[in-house]
Each structure stands twice: as structure tokens, then as C-alpha cells.
Write an enzyme that holds these catalytic residues in place. Sequence first.
Site, PDB file in Angstrom:
ATOM      1  N   GLY A 152     -10.349  -9.575  -0.466  1.00 19.07           N
ATOM      2  CA  GLY A 152     -11.753  -9.647  -0.850  1.00 19.07           C
ATOM      3  C   GLY A 152     -12.511  -8.651   0.000  1.00 19.07           C
ATOM      4  O   GLY A 152     -12.044  -7.540   0.208  1.00 19.07           O
ATOM      5  N   SER A 206     -13.895  -8.327   3.753  1.00 24.04           N
ATOM      6  CA  SER A 206     -13.742  -9.077   5.010  1.00 24.04           C
ATOM      7  C   SER A 206     -15.073  -9.384   5.687  1.00 24.04           C
ATOM      8  O   SER A 206     -15.213 -10.434   6.318  1.00 24.04           O
ATOM      9  CB  SER A 206     -12.799  -8.356   5.962  1.00 24.04           C
ATOM     10  OG  SER A 206     -13.269  -7.073   6.263  1.00 24.04           O
ATOM     11  N   CYS A 234      -4.478  -8.355   2.812  1.00 23.66           N
ATOM     12  CA  CYS A 234      -5.556  -7.364   2.816  1.00 23.66           C
ATOM     13  C   CYS A 234      -6.764  -7.847   3.632  1.00 23.66           C
ATOM     14  O   CYS A 234      -6.673  -7.903   4.854  1.00 23.66           O
ATOM     15  CB  CYS A 234      -5.888  -7.001   1.378  1.00 23.66           C
ATOM     16  SG  CYS A 234      -6.619  -5.368   1.264  1.00 23.66           S
ATOM     17  N   ILE A 271      -5.270  -2.132  -2.595  1.00 22.97           N
ATOM     18  CA  ILE A 271      -6.655  -1.979  -3.083  1.00 22.97           C
ATOM     19  C   ILE A 271      -7.587  -1.843  -1.877  1.00 22.97           C
ATOM     20  O   ILE A 271      -7.784  -2.808  -1.131  1.00 22.97           O
ATOM     21  CB  ILE A 271      -7.082  -3.190  -3.938  1.00 22.97           C
ATOM     22  CG1 ILE A 271      -6.121  -3.356  -5.122  1.00 22.97           C
ATOM     23  CG2 ILE A 271      -8.518  -3.020  -4.427  1.00 22.97           C
ATOM     24  CD1 ILE A 271      -6.338  -4.606  -5.923  1.00 22.97           C
ATOM     25  N   ARG A 272      -8.121  -0.656  -1.708  1.00 20.23           N
ATOM     26  CA  ARG A 272      -8.986  -0.366  -0.534  1.00 20.23           C
ATOM     27  C   ARG A 272      -8.387  -1.040   0.705  1.00 20.23           C
ATOM     28  O   ARG A 272      -9.068  -1.769   1.451  1.00 20.23           O
ATOM     29  CB  ARG A 272     -10.422  -0.833  -0.773  1.00 20.23           C
ATOM     30  CG  ARG A 272     -11.059  -0.160  -1.974  1.00 20.23           C
ATOM     31  CD  ARG A 272     -12.550  -0.373  -2.020  1.00 20.23           C
ATOM     32  NE  ARG A 272     -13.200   0.387  -0.964  1.00 20.23           N
ATOM     33  CZ  ARG A 272     -14.229  -0.052  -0.240  1.00 20.23           C
ATOM     34  NH1 ARG A 272     -14.713  -1.248  -0.419  1.00 20.23           N
ATOM     35  NH2 ARG A 272     -14.774   0.721   0.665  1.00 20.23           N
ATOM     36  N   HIS A 302      -1.060  -6.594  -2.092  1.00 23.56           N
ATOM     37  CA  HIS A 302      -1.418  -7.823  -2.811  1.00 23.56           C
ATOM     38  C   HIS A 302      -0.253  -8.367  -3.645  1.00 23.56           C
ATOM     39  O   HIS A 302      -0.196  -8.108  -4.859  1.00 23.56           O
ATOM     40  CB  HIS A 302      -2.576  -7.531  -3.769  1.00 23.56           C
ATOM     41  CG  HIS A 302      -3.878  -7.297  -3.091  1.00 23.56           C
ATOM     42  ND1 HIS A 302      -4.751  -8.312  -2.766  1.00 23.56           N
ATOM     43  CD2 HIS A 302      -4.452  -6.162  -2.655  1.00 23.56           C
ATOM     44  CE1 HIS A 302      -5.813  -7.814  -2.176  1.00 23.56           C
ATOM     45  NE2 HIS A 302      -5.669  -6.509  -2.094  1.00 23.56           N
ATOM     46  N   GLU A 306       0.107 -11.185  -4.847  1.00 23.10           N
ATOM     47  CA  GLU A 306      -0.414 -12.124  -5.863  1.00 23.10           C
ATOM     48  C   GLU A 306      -0.812 -11.411  -7.151  1.00 23.10           C
ATOM     49  O   GLU A 306      -1.061 -12.066  -8.162  1.00 23.10           O
ATOM     50  CB  GLU A 306      -1.600 -12.925  -5.297  1.00 23.10           C
ATOM     51  CG  GLU A 306      -2.929 -12.188  -5.162  1.00 23.10           C
ATOM     52  CD  GLU A 306      -3.012 -11.217  -3.981  1.00 23.10           C
ATOM     53  OE1 GLU A 306      -1.983 -10.987  -3.311  1.00 23.10           O
ATOM     54  OE2 GLU A 306      -4.104 -10.682  -3.736  1.00 23.10           O
TER      55      GLU A 306
HETATM   56  N1  GLN Z   1     -11.625  -3.158   1.919  1.00 23.21           N
HETATM   57  C1  GLN Z   1     -11.712  -4.580   2.144  1.00 23.21           C
HETATM   58  C2  GLN Z   1     -12.198  -4.872   3.573  1.00 23.21           C
HETATM   59  O1  GLN Z   1     -12.154  -4.028   4.420  1.00 23.21           O
HETATM   60  C3  GLN Z   1     -10.368  -5.245   1.900  1.00 23.21           C
HETATM   61  C4  GLN Z   1      -9.920  -5.009   0.478  1.00 23.21           C
HETATM   62  C5  GLN Z   1      -9.013  -6.061  -0.107  1.00 23.21           C
HETATM   63  O2  GLN Z   1      -8.922  -7.187   0.381  1.00 23.21           O
HETATM   64  N2  GLN Z   1      -8.385  -5.706  -1.199  1.00 23.21           N
HETATM   65  O3  GLN Z   1     -12.639  -5.933   3.815  1.00 23.21           O
END
Ligand code: GLN
Length: 211
Positions: free
Chosen positions: A51, A53, A83, A140-141, A176, A178
Site C-alpha cells: 500500500g 507506507s 512491499c 510495484i513502486r 507481491h 498475493e
Molecule cells: N511505494 C510504496 C511506499 O513506499 C510501497 C508500494 C507498495 O506497497 N506496492 O510506501
Amino acid sequence: MATDVVRIGVLALQGDFDRHAKALARCGVEAVEVRKPEQLADVDGLIMPGGESTTLLKLMHEWGFVGALQQFHAEGRPLFGTCAGLILLARDVENPRQFALGLIDVGVERNAYGRQRESFETQGSVTLDGRATPVEMVFIRAPRIRRVGAGVETLARHGDEPVMARQGSVLVATFHPELTDDPTVHQYFCSMVVRAAARRGAGVPPCEASL
Ligand code: GLN
């Protein structure tokens, strides 16, 4: 593995918690969406999802999760962070520096793949219980793990870099699992939870348990 004997919580404050609940269901485990710290008493392990953070941190502080999660860990109940969940569990966080629970001795840098590779998928391999297993990895990021402490075991790499690691009862991944149909990583976490619950049932103190 008798997964029907444990209940695993998914921290449901923000992020992709419903995907983790589905992944747990595929492993035959009852998932509990945890929105209040009191609910931690009813679960044997907890997943902290991906998500954002900083948003998750704010909500964790607001709802009184910080001390409750430290207590949960001290009782030997396993935690799995993906993540953003990893960012919350790490010892040190950069880009920017922010508070983290410090339950696994790794240093992470947020959003560390740069714009071109913010999100990507790749075929990788995880080594679980000494066996290498291919898995699809969705980033993802994602953060990058920049430092791994002496007590931390690296379970998967992407290139030369660690992307999945474990220290005792804490498992983390920058990707991820999931978001794929492959249950390998969730099954591994479920087995950590089953073993830890059996030890707690037998009265073995967490510090003496060889996880
Ligand atoms: N970029 C988000 C962060 O730094 C983490 C991304 C993710 O959980 N997919 O909080």
C-alpha cells in the site's frame, strides 16, 4: 500441514489486504481482516500488505497498533510484510527517513527502482527450506533492501539484490506474491505460523524457539 488449526490476520487499514486474504484462502487458512489492535489476540500470525507506507504508518499510530504489534512479535507470532508492509517492519527506512517497527534487521530505500522500472514483473526463484522454487515476482513502486543484518537470511534475490528475507518469526518481500495465483510464498508463511502456534501451545518461550 494442518492449516485449518490456525487463523491468520491481514492488517486491513489500507492497501491490497483483500488479495492476501484470497491467497490465504487458497492455502486453506481462515483470514481475518484486522482493523483494531484488540483483534490481534485472535490470530496466530499477521500479514502486513502493500500500500502506501506513510498512510499505513499514520493509521497504525492513530489506531494504537505500534505497541500492539511489538507485543505480538515478542510473543513469537509470525509477521509477513510485502512491499509497504516490509517498509513498516524494517529497522531503517530511507527516502525519506521514517519511523519503522524495527522487527527485522534490514535497511530499505523506498521507491528505489526509479521511474522507468517503477513497476515490473519477472520470473525469479525463492529458496525455501533449502529448495529453490521458481516464482513470478510482481514489483510495484517497490523498495530495495539496501542492508541485510547478520541474523537475517536472504530467501530470494533479483539479480544480486535480496528481495525476500527472514529473521526468526518475521518474513518480508519487496514483491507481491498475493498478486499471482502461485501459493508458494503464502504456504511457506502459513507453515511458519503453524509451527509457531504449536510451540506456543507447548509452552516453548519465543526466545528459545529455533524458528
Ligand atoms: N511505494 C510504496 C511506499 O513506499 C510501497 C508500494 C507498495 O506497497 N506496492 O510506501
